[in-house]
Design an enzyme around this catalytic site. Structure first.
Site, PDB file in Angstrom:
ATOM      1  N   GLY A  21      16.847  -7.927   4.372  1.00 23.80           N
ATOM      2  CA  GLY A  21      17.359  -8.081   5.637  1.00 23.80           C
ATOM      3  C   GLY A  21      16.447  -8.884   6.773  1.00 23.80           C
TER       4      GLY A  21
ATOM      5  N   ASP B  58      14.065  -8.819   9.458  1.00 23.60           N
ATOM      6  CA  ASP B  58      13.203  -7.827  10.181  1.00 23.60           C
ATOM      7  C   ASP B  58      13.585  -6.517  10.243  1.00 23.60           C
ATOM      8  OD1 ASP B  58      11.876  -9.986  11.238  1.00 23.60           O
ATOM      9  OD2 ASP B  58      13.083 -10.321  13.073  1.00 23.60           O
TER      10      ASP B  58
ATOM     11  N   ASN C 264       5.284  -9.077   6.898  1.00 29.30           N
ATOM     12  CA  ASN C 264       5.719 -10.067   8.078  1.00 29.30           C
ATOM     13  C   ASN C 264       5.219  -9.211   9.366  1.00 29.30           C
ATOM     14  OD1 ASN C 264       6.562 -12.059   9.532  1.00 29.30           O
ATOM     15  ND2 ASN C 264       8.843 -11.670   8.935  1.00 29.30           N
ATOM     16  N   THR C 265       5.345 -10.074  10.519  1.00 29.95           N
ATOM     17  CA  THR C 265       4.826  -9.609  11.693  1.00 29.95           C
ATOM     18  C   THR C 265       5.676  -9.951  12.882  1.00 29.95           C
ATOM     19  OG1 THR C 265       3.124  -9.521  13.313  1.00 29.95           O
ATOM     20  CG2 THR C 265       3.109 -11.441  11.881  1.00 29.95           C
ATOM     21  N   HIS C 266       6.076  -9.243  13.754  1.00 26.81           N
ATOM     22  CA  HIS C 266       7.269  -9.330  14.505  1.00 26.81           C
ATOM     23  C   HIS C 266       6.767  -8.913  15.947  1.00 26.81           C
ATOM     24  CE1 HIS C 266      11.238 -10.213  15.736  1.00 26.81           C
ATOM     25  NE2 HIS C 266      11.326  -9.003  16.459  1.00 26.81           N
TER      26      HIS C 266
ATOM     27  N   ARG D 140      18.704 -24.073  -0.783  1.00 26.73           N
ATOM     28  CA  ARG D 140      17.859 -23.205  -0.234  1.00 26.73           C
ATOM     29  C   ARG D 140      17.047 -22.039  -1.275  1.00 26.73           C
ATOM     30  NH1 ARG D 140      16.354 -21.651   5.352  1.00 26.73           N
ATOM     31  NH2 ARG D 140      15.237 -19.602   4.928  1.00 26.73           N
TER      32      ARG D 140
HETATM   33  C1  GRF Z   1       3.843 -14.489  16.189  1.00 29.14           C
HETATM   34  O1  GRF Z   1       4.099 -13.644  17.689  1.00 29.14           O
HETATM   35  C2  GRF Z   1       4.657 -13.994  15.396  1.00 29.14           C
HETATM   36  O2  GRF Z   1       4.930 -12.562  15.480  1.00 29.14           O
HETATM   37  C3  GRF Z   1       5.980 -14.791  15.811  1.00 29.14           C
HETATM   38  O3  GRF Z   1       5.380 -15.954  16.110  1.00 29.14           O
HETATM   39  C4  GRF Z   1       4.163 -15.743  16.497  1.00 29.14           C
HETATM   40  C5  GRF Z   1       3.347 -16.627  15.479  1.00 29.14           C
HETATM   41  O4  GRF Z   1       2.039 -16.922  16.275  1.00 29.14           O
HETATM   42  N1  GRF Z   1       6.920 -14.749  14.859  1.00 29.14           N
HETATM   43  P1  GRF Z   1       0.906 -17.802  15.235  1.00 29.14           P
HETATM   44  O5  GRF Z   1       1.372 -18.912  14.687  1.00 29.14           O
HETATM   45  O6  GRF Z   1       0.188 -16.819  14.298  1.00 29.14           O
HETATM   46  O7  GRF Z   1      -0.283 -17.998  16.540  1.00 29.14           O
END
Ligand code: GRF
Length: 205
Positions: free
Chosen positions: A144, A146, A108-110, A66
């Site tokens: 960490g 998220d 990142n987006t969550h 990894r």
């Molecule tokens: C998003 O909701 C992201 O937060 C989650 O997976 C989704 C990705 O969507 N981890 P996309 O591939 O950008 O359509």
């Protein structure tokens, strides 16, 4: 000069697409210069191809460890001289080598309101818990899960008849808008991380 964005994807790539579309406006202040993925045959790679953006695929299984994968991911991103690296539905945790280069400028987006419901199943966990409001969070990546400093959040109400798919689709509408807005402001105005705990992010001066 436009901020250079490298976007990492694992799936459909609708967040990537929203960034590509936003970057078409010269006033947005950023350009997607490369797309990286951890798997083949995904919508995100197709979208990169259609937009003429160079893409690379690095599968963990093709590396001895990894850590070796993480080092190569960092090196491949670095080749494109990014100002920001954006994990947009990238289903891998980055490691020490990657953060050594990109900590503080990796987003990142969550699909939940962190710190509630981190991890792989944020939408399902929020639904199972029975919350009436959930949403999405754009944050700076740290070691960490998220857990990094929050850049921006948006709320999405939970409907009584929501299932995971319906709720996730509504969250993704808010998530794309939030990501585009946050990245654009960071690109145009800069950002700083302050506070005793190093968790307060301010975009702009
Ligand atoms: C998003 O909701 C992201 O937060 C989650 O997976 C989704 C990705 O969507 N981890 P996309 O591939 O950008 O359509």
């Amino acid at each position: 000069m436009d901020a250079r964005l490298v976007v990492l994807v694992s799936g459909e790539g609708t967040n990537l697409q929203a960034l590509i579309d936003a970057c078409a406006d010269p006033a947005y202040g950023a350009a997607v210069v490369a797309v990286g993925a951890d798997r083949d045959d995904i919508g995100g790679l197709r979208r990169a191809r259609e937009a003429g953006i160079p893409a690379f695929v690095l599968k963990v299984a093709d590396f001895a460890s990894r850590e070796a994968w993480d080092r190569e991911l960092a090196a491949r991103c670095a080749q494109h001289l990014p100002d920001l690296v954006i994990c947009a539905g990238f289903m891998k945790l980055v490691g020490k080598a990657f953060l050594g280069r990109f900590a503080g400028r990796c987003l990142n987006t969550h699909p939940a309101l962190l710190p509630s419901f981190p991890g792989m199943h944020g939408v399902r966990d929020a639904l199972d818990y029975g919350v009436k409001v959930t949403g999405c969070t754009v944050f700076l990546v740290d070691e960490g899960v998220d857990a990094g400093p929050v850049l921006a959040q948006a709320c999405v109400p939970v409907n009584d008849d929501d299932d995971e798919a319906a709720l996730h689709e509504r969250i993704k509408v808010a998530e794309r808008a939030l990501l585009v807005d946050t990245v654009g402001r960071m690109a145009r105005e800069g950002w700083s991380v302050t506070g005793e705990t190093g968790r307060k992010v301010r975009i702009g001066s």
